[in-house]
Design an enzyme around this catalytic site. Structure first.
Site, PDB file in Angstrom:
ATOM      1  N   GLY A 164       0.810  -1.205   0.013  1.00 43.78           N
ATOM      2  CA  GLY A 164       0.150   0.041   0.261  1.00 43.78           C
ATOM      3  C   GLY A 164       0.847   1.391   0.283  1.00 43.78           C
ATOM      4  NE  ARG A 165      -2.506   5.169   2.807  1.00 47.05           N
ATOM      5  CZ  ARG A 165      -3.502   4.937   2.759  1.00 47.05           C
ATOM      6  NH1 ARG A 165      -4.691   5.238   2.060  1.00 47.05           N
ATOM      7  NH2 ARG A 165      -3.567   4.194   3.550  1.00 47.05           N
ATOM      8  CB  THR A 266       7.524   0.811  10.587  1.00 48.47           C
ATOM      9  OG1 THR A 266       7.179   0.119   9.282  1.00 48.47           O
ATOM     10  CG2 THR A 266       9.016   0.661  10.685  1.00 48.47           C
ATOM     11  CB  SER A 267       3.118  -3.075  10.046  1.00 50.91           C
ATOM     12  OG  SER A 267       2.837  -4.286  10.960  1.00 50.91           O
ATOM     13  NE  ARG A 268      -1.891   0.330  14.548  1.00 48.30           N
ATOM     14  CZ  ARG A 268      -1.204   1.555  13.889  1.00 48.30           C
ATOM     15  NH1 ARG A 268      -0.086   1.398  14.408  1.00 48.30           N
ATOM     16  NH2 ARG A 268      -1.785   2.493  13.839  1.00 48.30           N
ATOM     17  CD  GLU A 297       3.030  -0.567  20.553  1.00 53.29           C
ATOM     18  OE1 GLU A 297       2.435   1.126  19.865  1.00 53.29           O
ATOM     19  OE2 GLU A 297       3.783  -0.712  19.066  1.00 53.29           O
ATOM     20  CG  HIS A 319       3.594   3.274  17.783  1.00 50.52           C
ATOM     21  ND1 HIS A 319       2.777   2.102  17.460  1.00 50.52           N
ATOM     22  CD2 HIS A 319       3.497   3.477  16.593  1.00 50.52           C
ATOM     23  CE1 HIS A 319       2.605   2.090  16.789  1.00 50.52           C
ATOM     24  NE2 HIS A 319       2.399   3.350  16.285  1.00 50.52           N
ATOM     25  CB  ALA A 321       7.720   4.427  12.197  1.00 54.25           C
TER      26      ALA A 321
END
Ligand code: NAD
Length: 368
Positions: A164-165, A266-268, A297, A319, A321
């Site tokens: 995706g982006r 760096t997603s979840r 987290e 967290h 990024a």
């Protein structure tokens, strides 16, 4: 200012950026901010929503579900999430109560992609152990290979999971490192983008910038894992169902990776089974990992990822990024999350006509 705007009440669960929140006040909105470092308890969010606010500004720390929507029945008109990921918002519940919610796509794409690439460099070239050596005065002498070496990035193969982006932005930046790319996305084949990347790779080769002709292709999940030196995750967290990404990286899929490979997330957090990852790192199933997000987290004190034995091969970040100054705070809705978040809120609250046609709204399906 219209009568309606002067009566609009907003509760923000966090100070997402003072200047951006001022933009709401300048429109006559009444804005209350939960101005603490920690997120508010859910009971407080419910209390505020029940008191009749029109808009709720949230972050990924706030669980937004049926209880919240029930409390805001008839009054809550929008939830504006200050993040692109919205796995903390129960979409089915929002739809049932017909509450639109918004997010902040695009404005954090470049910052997140660049951070993923920088994390890749940090773990591969052992930036932290190197600095530690100097700081702790343990740098005995320059030596060709002692006390350790890192792994080069240039010329390697990078697997990109999720195109995706952010996945595409990551690819664009990685091209400068002359890597080959194996990309996987079950729902998307960005053909024009892939053509553009190939043209750029060819140009780099023709101009002598790149020692070899690099390649990019879409492939299977398995091949992206088994054929890559680095695997970078850019998927949304989907907790359940056919397209679930929960524990996409687990004991089995870690074993598909090379023992020399590095994982970047760096997603979840819940996309990776952390217990399985810690075990795999300990047993050298893979070479290392750099993680910006975690199953819980802040990362708990007793997380196996904190094992001192893993210090040389695991990089941990808070967290962070999207944590660039402009990305987080710009009031420009085309540049900053804060600006994008408040603009989306305004777009929904001041919309005239059909909400399904509003680009800012994520759950358009509820309004068709
Ligand atoms: P996006 O929707 O543009 O792209 C996600 C892509 O993942 C889509 O193309 C989708 O088809 C694909 N996908 C879905 N399931 C998949 C699977 N099982 N395997 C491979 N691909 C799959 O989203 P985006 O803007 O690129 O953001 C991606 C995610 O990054 C967000 O959802 C968010 O959770 C996370 N994020 C984290 C930070 C951070 O600070 N660490 C910042 C921004 C975004």
């Amino acid at each position: 200012m219209t009568e309606t705007e002067s009566n609009i009440r907003i509760f923000a669960t966090c100070d997402i950026g003072r200047e951006a929140l001022e933009l709401l006040r300048a429109r006559g909105y009444e804005v209350e901010v939960y101005d603490q470092l920690e997120p508010p308890p859910k009971s407080l969010i419910i209390e505020k929503v029940r008191a009749g606010i029109d808009g709720l500004i949230t972050t990924l720390r706030d669980p937004i579900d049926r209880e919240i929507f029930e409390a805001g029945k008839g009054t809550l008109k929008v939830v504006a999430q200050n993040a692109v990921g919205f796995d903390n918002i129960n979409r089915a519940d929002a739809n049932e109560y017909k509450v639109p919610f918004t997010n902040t796509p695009e404005v954090l794409t470049e910052a997140t992609a660049e951070f993923a690439l920088l994390m890749l460099g940090a773990v591969a070239r052992k930036l932290y152990p190197s600095e530690q050596l100097v700081r702790e005065n343990c740098w005995g002498a320059w030596h060709p290979y002692l006390p350790f070496l890192g792994d080069e990035v240039t010329g390697k193969t990078v697997g990109v999971i999720g195109m995706g982006r952010i996945g595409q932005a990551f690819v664009k930046k990685a091209v400068g490192f002359d890597v080959n790319l194996l990309c996987y996305d079950p729902a998307l084949t960005p053909a024009d983008f892939l053509t553009g990347v190939r043209e750029e790779m060819d140009l780099r080769y023709r101009n002598g910038f790149s020692p070899g002709r690099q390649t990019i292709r879409m492939t299977s999940f398995e091949e992206a894992l088994s054929g890559s030196d680095f695997v970078s995750l850019h998927v949304p967290l989907i907790q359940e169902g056919k397209f679930s990404t929960f524990h996409l990286i687990n004991e089995k899929t870690l074993r598909m990776m090379r023992p020399t490979a590095y994982l970047l997330n760096t997603s979840r957090g819940p996309v990776v089974d952390e217990a399985a990852l810690a075990k795999a790192l300990k047993n050298r199933v893979i070479a290392g990992a750099a993680l910006d997000v975690f199953e819980r987290e802040p990362l708990p004190q007793d997380s196996p990822l904190r094992d001192p034995e893993l210090l040389d091969r695991v990089r941990l970040f808070h967290h962070f990024a999207s944590g660039g100054r402009i990305t987080r705070l710009s009031t420009d809705p085309k540049r900053g999350m804060a600006g994008r978040c408040v603009q989306s809120l305004i777009d929904v609250l001041e919309a005239r006509g059909n909400l399904a046609s509003l680009p800012a709204i994520v759950n358009k399906e509820a309004f068709r």
